[in-house]
Structures are given as C-alpha cells and as structure tokens.
Motif scaffolding. Structure first.
Motif, PDB file in Angstrom:
ATOM      1  N   TYR A  10      53.502  38.645  53.414  1.00  0.00           N
ATOM      2  CA  TYR A  10      52.319  38.636  54.245  1.00  0.00           C
ATOM      3  C   TYR A  10      52.724  37.532  55.323  1.00  0.00           C
ATOM      4  O   TYR A  10      52.648  37.981  56.434  1.00  0.00           O
ATOM      5  N   GLY A  11      53.104  36.488  54.763  1.00  0.00           N
ATOM      6  CA  GLY A  11      53.624  35.468  55.850  1.00  0.00           C
ATOM      7  C   GLY A  11      55.013  35.826  56.036  1.00  0.00           C
ATOM      8  O   GLY A  11      55.437  36.755  56.435  1.00  0.00           O
ATOM      9  N   SER A  12      55.923  34.750  55.745  1.00  0.00           N
ATOM     10  CA  SER A  12      57.190  35.070  55.828  1.00  0.00           C
ATOM     11  C   SER A  12      58.251  34.372  54.726  1.00  0.00           C
ATOM     12  O   SER A  12      59.408  34.833  54.750  1.00  0.00           O
ATOM     13  N   ASN A  13      57.424  33.966  53.751  1.00  0.00           N
ATOM     14  CA  ASN A  13      58.255  33.091  52.649  1.00  0.00           C
ATOM     15  C   ASN A  13      59.104  34.388  51.813  1.00  0.00           C
ATOM     16  O   ASN A  13      60.300  34.126  51.601  1.00  0.00           O
ATOM     17  N   TYR A  42      43.539  32.464  57.337  1.00  0.00           N
ATOM     18  CA  TYR A  42      44.373  32.510  56.026  1.00  0.00           C
ATOM     19  C   TYR A  42      43.266  32.692  55.113  1.00  0.00           C
ATOM     20  O   TYR A  42      43.404  33.194  54.085  1.00  0.00           O
ATOM     21  N   VAL A  45      41.892  36.096  54.340  1.00  0.00           N
ATOM     22  CA  VAL A  45      42.761  36.858  53.474  1.00  0.00           C
ATOM     23  C   VAL A  45      42.848  36.634  52.149  1.00  0.00           C
ATOM     24  O   VAL A  45      42.818  37.365  51.327  1.00  0.00           O
ATOM     25  N   GLY A  49      42.146  39.100  49.502  1.00  0.00           N
ATOM     26  CA  GLY A  49      43.172  39.221  48.406  1.00  0.00           C
ATOM     27  C   GLY A  49      42.434  39.109  46.902  1.00  0.00           C
ATOM     28  O   GLY A  49      42.797  39.838  46.191  1.00  0.00           O
ATOM     29  N   PRO A  79      54.785  37.796  47.201  1.00  0.00           N
ATOM     30  CA  PRO A  79      54.277  36.485  47.061  1.00  0.00           C
ATOM     31  C   PRO A  79      53.303  36.743  46.047  1.00  0.00           C
ATOM     32  O   PRO A  79      53.015  37.893  45.581  1.00  0.00           O
ATOM     33  N   TRP A  81      49.654  36.695  44.540  1.00  0.00           N
ATOM     34  CA  TRP A  81      48.425  36.742  45.026  1.00  0.00           C
ATOM     35  C   TRP A  81      47.352  36.696  43.973  1.00  0.00           C
ATOM     36  O   TRP A  81      47.437  37.583  43.037  1.00  0.00           O
ATOM     37  N   TYR A  83      47.639  35.035  40.982  1.00  0.00           N
ATOM     38  CA  TYR A  83      48.238  35.137  39.742  1.00  0.00           C
ATOM     39  C   TYR A  83      49.174  36.286  39.481  1.00  0.00           C
ATOM     40  O   TYR A  83      49.455  36.477  38.449  1.00  0.00           O
ATOM     41  N   THR A 108      57.584  34.455  45.071  1.00  0.00           N
ATOM     42  CA  THR A 108      57.377  33.113  45.932  1.00  0.00           C
ATOM     43  C   THR A 108      55.720  32.965  45.641  1.00  0.00           C
ATOM     44  O   THR A 108      54.802  33.770  45.641  1.00  0.00           O
ATOM     45  N   GLY A 111      52.930  27.449  43.261  1.00  0.00           N
ATOM     46  CA  GLY A 111      52.872  26.701  41.927  1.00  0.00           C
ATOM     47  C   GLY A 111      51.989  27.196  41.064  1.00  0.00           C
ATOM     48  O   GLY A 111      52.131  26.877  39.780  1.00  0.00           O
ATOM     49  N   PHE A 137      57.128  27.456  47.104  1.00  0.00           N
ATOM     50  CA  PHE A 137      56.921  27.022  48.544  1.00  0.00           C
ATOM     51  C   PHE A 137      55.623  26.086  48.718  1.00  0.00           C
ATOM     52  O   PHE A 137      54.546  26.442  47.971  1.00  0.00           O
TER      53      PHE A 137
END
Ligand SMILES: Cc1cc2nc3c(=O)[nH]c(=O)nc-3n(C[C@H](O)[C@H](O)[C@H](O)COP(=O)(O)O)c2cc1C
Length: 156
Positions: A10-13, A42, A45, A49, A79, A81, A83, A108, A111, A137
């Motif tokens: 969704y972002g770029s990670n 954000y 979203v 999500g 990514p 989302w 869990y 990604t 945490g 990240f």
C-alpha cells in the motif's frame, strides 16, 4: 524450477523489499493492485483495513500480467494489516491453486506480526509453505538488519 515474487504494497515498504529480493535472485516480479485504490488519510485507511480484515473482505484486484502457472516457487510479500496479510493479498491467495508449490512468505510490519504467517500457511492449502521472514519498519525506516534479510534471501 521457476521463481516469481508476488507482492502487495500500500505504501512502499513491501515494494522495497520485493525489489531487493528481485535484484538478488533475478526472479520475475509481480505487484498486486486493487481495482479501487485506497484513498484518504493514513488513519482512514487503517480503519478501512480493520473493517475489511474483520469481515474477511477480498477487494477486486487487477488482472495479473503474467501467467502464474509456470512458476512452482512463489515468494509472497505483504504488509501486515491488523495482524494478518492485507486484503488484496487475501484475494490473490484465494485465486490460486497451491497444490505442489513451494511458498516463501515475508511480511513487513511495525512490530505486530500477529498470525500473518499461520494465515499464509492456512491459505496456501497443498503448498509447502516455508517459515516466514518478519521485516520490521518504523514508518518507512527499515529496522530489521539488511544482513538478516540477505541471509534469508540467500536460502531461497
Ligand atoms: C490498514 C493497516 C493496518 C496495519 N496493521 C498493522 C498491524 O497489525 N501490525 C503491524 O505491525 N503493523 C501494521 N500496520 C503497519 C504496516 O504493516 C507497515 O507500515 C508496513 O510496512 C507497510 O507496508 P507497505 O508500505 O508496503 O504498505 C498497518 C498498516 C495499515 C495501513
């Protein structure tokens, strides 16, 4: 054996990591995109999500530009989302026949990985799903040491 990297970002990670893997392995690469883009702030979203994950909603994704039947090894990136993997990845996972394939997932996240890798295993019925690579990240700053990612890539 042919290998492809399939990712949603969704972002770029996740894109960044997918491209790092692509550079090191020379595998083909495919980005999953939703037909309707996520828009707004954000936080909006993040709320959307949460609703989609809770409902098990699978957004429509754009037609895939390569024929995935020719690949028996698939590196999957999403990514986290709420869990688990993002809803667009859910749509993709449901569209494929996983029998006999080998899957290498990475995720990604900030945490809180939750049950993402268990969910990959459950969604890829019949595949040999390898242990997932958890990539941390803080916003767009990579926290997992690059060396750890490179070690994982070298085992693919
Ligand atoms: C809708 C949404 C839900 C998220 N839920 C989690 C979560 O459950 N755990 C977590 O560690 N990070 C969560 N995050 C942060 C993202 O997983 C993290 O920023 C990720 O690296 C973003 O990848 P991308 O830039 O490829 O989209 C969430 C982000 C969004 C937008």
């Amino acid at each position: 054996m042919k290998t492809v990297i399939v990712y949603y970002s969704y972002g770029s990670n996740t894109k960044k990591i997918a491209e790092m893997i692509q550079k090191k392995t020379g595998a083909d690469i495919l980005r999953i995109e939703t037909v309707t883009p996520y828009t707004g702030s954000y936080n909006k979203v993040v709320d959307q999500g949460q609703d989609e994950v809770n409902r098990g909603y699978c957004p429509e994704i754009r037609p895939l530009s390569i024929d995935l039947d020719q690949y028996d090894r698939i590196i999957l990136g999403s990514p986290v989302w709420w869990y688990t993997f993002a809803p667009a990845m859910h749509t993709f996972l449901k569209s494929q026949n996983w029998k006999g394939r080998t899957v290498y997932p990475f995720a990604t996240n900030g945490g809180w990985i939750g049950h993402t890798f268990q969910d990959f295993t459950d969604a890829c019925q019949g595949a040999d799903v390898k242990p997932g690579m958890n990539i941390r990240f803080d916003e767009s700053t990579l926290r997992t040491p690059v060396k750890d990612i490179e070690n994982w890539i070298s085992q693919l």
